[in-house]
Motif scaffolding. Sequence first.
Motif, PDB file in Angstrom:
ATOM      1  N   GLU A 269     -48.461   8.661  19.924  1.00  0.00           N
ATOM      2  CA  GLU A 269     -47.872   9.936  19.516  1.00  0.00           C
ATOM      3  C   GLU A 269     -46.363   9.755  19.376  1.00  0.00           C
ATOM      4  O   GLU A 269     -45.791   8.771  19.849  1.00  0.00           O
ATOM      5  CB  GLU A 269     -48.164  11.013  20.572  1.00  0.00           C
ATOM      6  CG  GLU A 269     -49.635  11.230  20.881  1.00  0.00           C
ATOM      7  CD  GLU A 269     -50.355  12.037  19.804  1.00  0.00           C
ATOM      8  OE1 GLU A 269     -49.659  12.634  18.954  1.00  0.00           O
ATOM      9  OE2 GLU A 269     -51.599  12.056  19.813  1.00  0.00           O
ATOM     10  N   SER A 270     -45.717  10.719  18.742  1.00  0.00           N
ATOM     11  CA  SER A 270     -44.254  10.717  18.686  1.00  0.00           C
ATOM     12  C   SER A 270     -43.721  10.685  20.109  1.00  0.00           C
ATOM     13  O   SER A 270     -44.141  11.468  20.964  1.00  0.00           O
ATOM     14  CB  SER A 270     -43.759  11.964  17.959  1.00  0.00           C
ATOM     15  OG  SER A 270     -44.166  11.953  16.613  1.00  0.00           O
ATOM     16  N   VAL A 284     -43.516  13.697  22.662  1.00  0.00           N
ATOM     17  CA  VAL A 284     -42.813  14.937  22.329  1.00  0.00           C
ATOM     18  C   VAL A 284     -43.582  16.143  22.864  1.00  0.00           C
ATOM     19  O   VAL A 284     -42.993  17.114  23.350  1.00  0.00           O
ATOM     20  CB  VAL A 284     -42.602  15.044  20.809  1.00  0.00           C
ATOM     21  CG1 VAL A 284     -42.008  16.405  20.431  1.00  0.00           C
ATOM     22  CG2 VAL A 284     -41.685  13.922  20.318  1.00  0.00           C
ATOM     23  N   LYS A 285     -44.886  16.041  22.821  1.00  0.00           N
ATOM     24  CA  LYS A 285     -45.708  17.158  23.316  1.00  0.00           C
ATOM     25  C   LYS A 285     -45.539  17.374  24.818  1.00  0.00           C
ATOM     26  O   LYS A 285     -45.744  18.478  25.323  1.00  0.00           O
ATOM     27  CB  LYS A 285     -47.180  16.895  22.977  1.00  0.00           C
ATOM     28  CG  LYS A 285     -47.471  16.937  21.476  1.00  0.00           C
ATOM     29  CD  LYS A 285     -48.889  16.512  21.163  1.00  0.00           C
ATOM     30  CE  LYS A 285     -49.136  16.515  19.664  1.00  0.00           C
ATOM     31  NZ  LYS A 285     -50.481  16.013  19.298  1.00  0.00           N
ATOM     32  N   ALA A 405     -34.975  14.226  12.922  1.00  0.00           N
ATOM     33  CA  ALA A 405     -34.789  15.196  11.837  1.00  0.00           C
ATOM     34  C   ALA A 405     -35.439  16.533  12.186  1.00  0.00           C
ATOM     35  O   ALA A 405     -34.853  17.601  11.954  1.00  0.00           O
ATOM     36  CB  ALA A 405     -35.378  14.639  10.542  1.00  0.00           C
ATOM     37  N   ALA A 406     -36.633  16.496  12.753  1.00  0.00           N
ATOM     38  CA  ALA A 406     -37.314  17.730  13.151  1.00  0.00           C
ATOM     39  C   ALA A 406     -36.499  18.473  14.207  1.00  0.00           C
ATOM     40  O   ALA A 406     -36.371  19.701  14.175  1.00  0.00           O
ATOM     41  CB  ALA A 406     -38.706  17.413  13.678  1.00  0.00           C
ATOM     42  N   SER A 407     -35.919  17.719  15.128  1.00  0.00           N
ATOM     43  CA  SER A 407     -35.127  18.311  16.204  1.00  0.00           C
ATOM     44  C   SER A 407     -33.835  18.917  15.666  1.00  0.00           C
ATOM     45  O   SER A 407     -33.345  19.934  16.188  1.00  0.00           O
ATOM     46  CB  SER A 407     -34.817  17.256  17.265  1.00  0.00           C
ATOM     47  OG  SER A 407     -36.010  16.701  17.789  1.00  0.00           O
ATOM     48  N   ALA A 408     -33.276  18.306  14.621  1.00  0.00           N
ATOM     49  CA  ALA A 408     -32.068  18.858  14.006  1.00  0.00           C
ATOM     50  C   ALA A 408     -32.335  20.240  13.416  1.00  0.00           C
ATOM     51  O   ALA A 408     -31.481  21.127  13.456  1.00  0.00           O
ATOM     52  CB  ALA A 408     -31.557  17.911  12.922  1.00  0.00           C
ATOM     53  N   SER A 414     -38.469  18.187  18.961  1.00  0.00           N
ATOM     54  CA  SER A 414     -39.590  18.786  18.240  1.00  0.00           C
ATOM     55  C   SER A 414     -40.506  17.748  17.626  1.00  0.00           C
ATOM     56  O   SER A 414     -40.088  16.634  17.285  1.00  0.00           O
ATOM     57  CB  SER A 414     -39.069  19.718  17.140  1.00  0.00           C
ATOM     58  OG  SER A 414     -38.339  20.792  17.710  1.00  0.00           O
ATOM     59  N   GLU A 415     -41.740  18.146  17.460  1.00  0.00           N
ATOM     60  CA  GLU A 415     -42.786  17.307  16.875  1.00  0.00           C
ATOM     61  C   GLU A 415     -42.696  17.377  15.351  1.00  0.00           C
ATOM     62  O   GLU A 415     -42.779  18.459  14.772  1.00  0.00           O
ATOM     63  CB  GLU A 415     -44.150  17.802  17.346  1.00  0.00           C
ATOM     64  CG  GLU A 415     -45.344  17.125  16.708  1.00  0.00           C
ATOM     65  CD  GLU A 415     -45.395  15.636  16.991  1.00  0.00           C
ATOM     66  OE1 GLU A 415     -45.487  14.863  16.015  1.00  0.00           O
ATOM     67  OE2 GLU A 415     -45.345  15.255  18.173  1.00  0.00           O
ATOM     68  N   PRO A 416     -42.516  16.235  14.671  1.00  0.00           N
ATOM     69  CA  PRO A 416     -42.384  16.255  13.217  1.00  0.00           C
ATOM     70  C   PRO A 416     -43.633  16.741  12.488  1.00  0.00           C
ATOM     71  O   PRO A 416     -43.542  17.300  11.395  1.00  0.00           O
ATOM     72  CB  PRO A 416     -42.052  14.808  12.854  1.00  0.00           C
ATOM     73  CG  PRO A 416     -42.476  14.000  14.031  1.00  0.00           C
ATOM     74  CD  PRO A 416     -42.296  14.881  15.226  1.00  0.00           C
TER      75      PRO A 416
END
Length: 422
Positions: A269-270, A284-285, A405-408, A414-416
């Motif tokens: 997972e991420s 991330v989860k 990028a998702a967190s930005a 955050s999970e993309p």
Amino acid sequence: MGMTMTQKILAAHAGLDKVEAGQLIMADLDLVLANDITGPVAIKEASKLKKDTVFDKDKVALVPDHFAPNKDIKSAEQCKIMREYAREQEITNYFEVGEMGIEHALLPEKGLIVAGDTCIGADSHTCTYGALGAFSTGVGSTDMGCGMITGQAWFKVPSAIRVELKGSLKPWVSGKDVILHLIGKIGVDGALYRSLEFTGEGVSELSMDDRFAIANMAIEAGAKNGIFPVDEKTIAYMEEHSKKKYTIYEADEDAEYDETITIDLSTLESTVSFPHLPENTKTVKEAGEVLIDQVVIGSCTNGRIEDMRTAAKILKDRKVKKGVRCIVIPATQSVYLQCIEEGLTQIFVKAGAIVSTPTCGPCLGGHMGILAAGERAVSTTNRNFVGRMGHVESEVYLASPAVAAASAVTGKISEPSEFMQD
């Protein structure tokens, strides 16, 4: 017993038929590397050897990337020492601002290192080139200075851990997640002075940019080097970028490994590495709500074109969260130009990010993104030690370009996959 891939390369360069783990050897070098922090020290040490010239002007590379473009007078003086030495020694591979990039992305791109080569660099992430099937490792400036003059270095032959990769990665999961998972599993000293040798059917599922990211962070598990087998993707990369002759080494079937670690890529997972060690990993989860102040997408780990494309896919038609700073740093001039040509730069700027010329910059707390006390950053860099990117009371969370990028966009880890499913 047979030899591992690393041991075979070292034996060949030491002029020996066989080497064993723990043996001390002198090996010939195909490439010697330094940057604007370590280079001036190495040059000073080299002068003590009373030899006027480097061993081979084509096999020394000097790359001003850490504080370049120069951030202050002291960094300008550092680069001046390198510049003058390169001119005096007629060093072929000195890369001035405008030509330079982050060293560990630049050298493979320029074709300076290929499969079967040996390389030392006065930078710990020199282990990156194992992605090409080369033996490469970081050394101190004194060893680098000696190598620059003599063309040789001494090594204690490392034992090895075999990392067997199976399956293929899910969408939005990348090589960065693989190496963070591995470091989380074995710890920052889990491979101390050993070779991490990646094998298995899963290797073919990884892109070259994935492999560069994985090999780059072998040192974060304490490894002497990380190395991948040479396959069709490796050969295609080398033939595109280099005119050098390469040599393919393969581990013997009866090669001895200290242990074997199996990773099923399809289950990964991420992953994020929490402060203040790369081994402090969570998916991330599992991360919970971690609010952030800054995102950095770049570095010798994740500043290549695939990384830029991944970040752009998430940032396209979206905005960086108000109050969050997003810094994008293509690793080389070539990647920078590709970002422009593919419209990625436009996506980043429209999203509210800034795009920098190639530099290590914020990764080592140098410039272009220093953190203040209490600030948190999600970064695609490779280290999150106390004070690594600024104030000792700041925090760095290591992640992939997709997670960054998702967190930005959200302003928190955050999970993309929440943004796109394909």
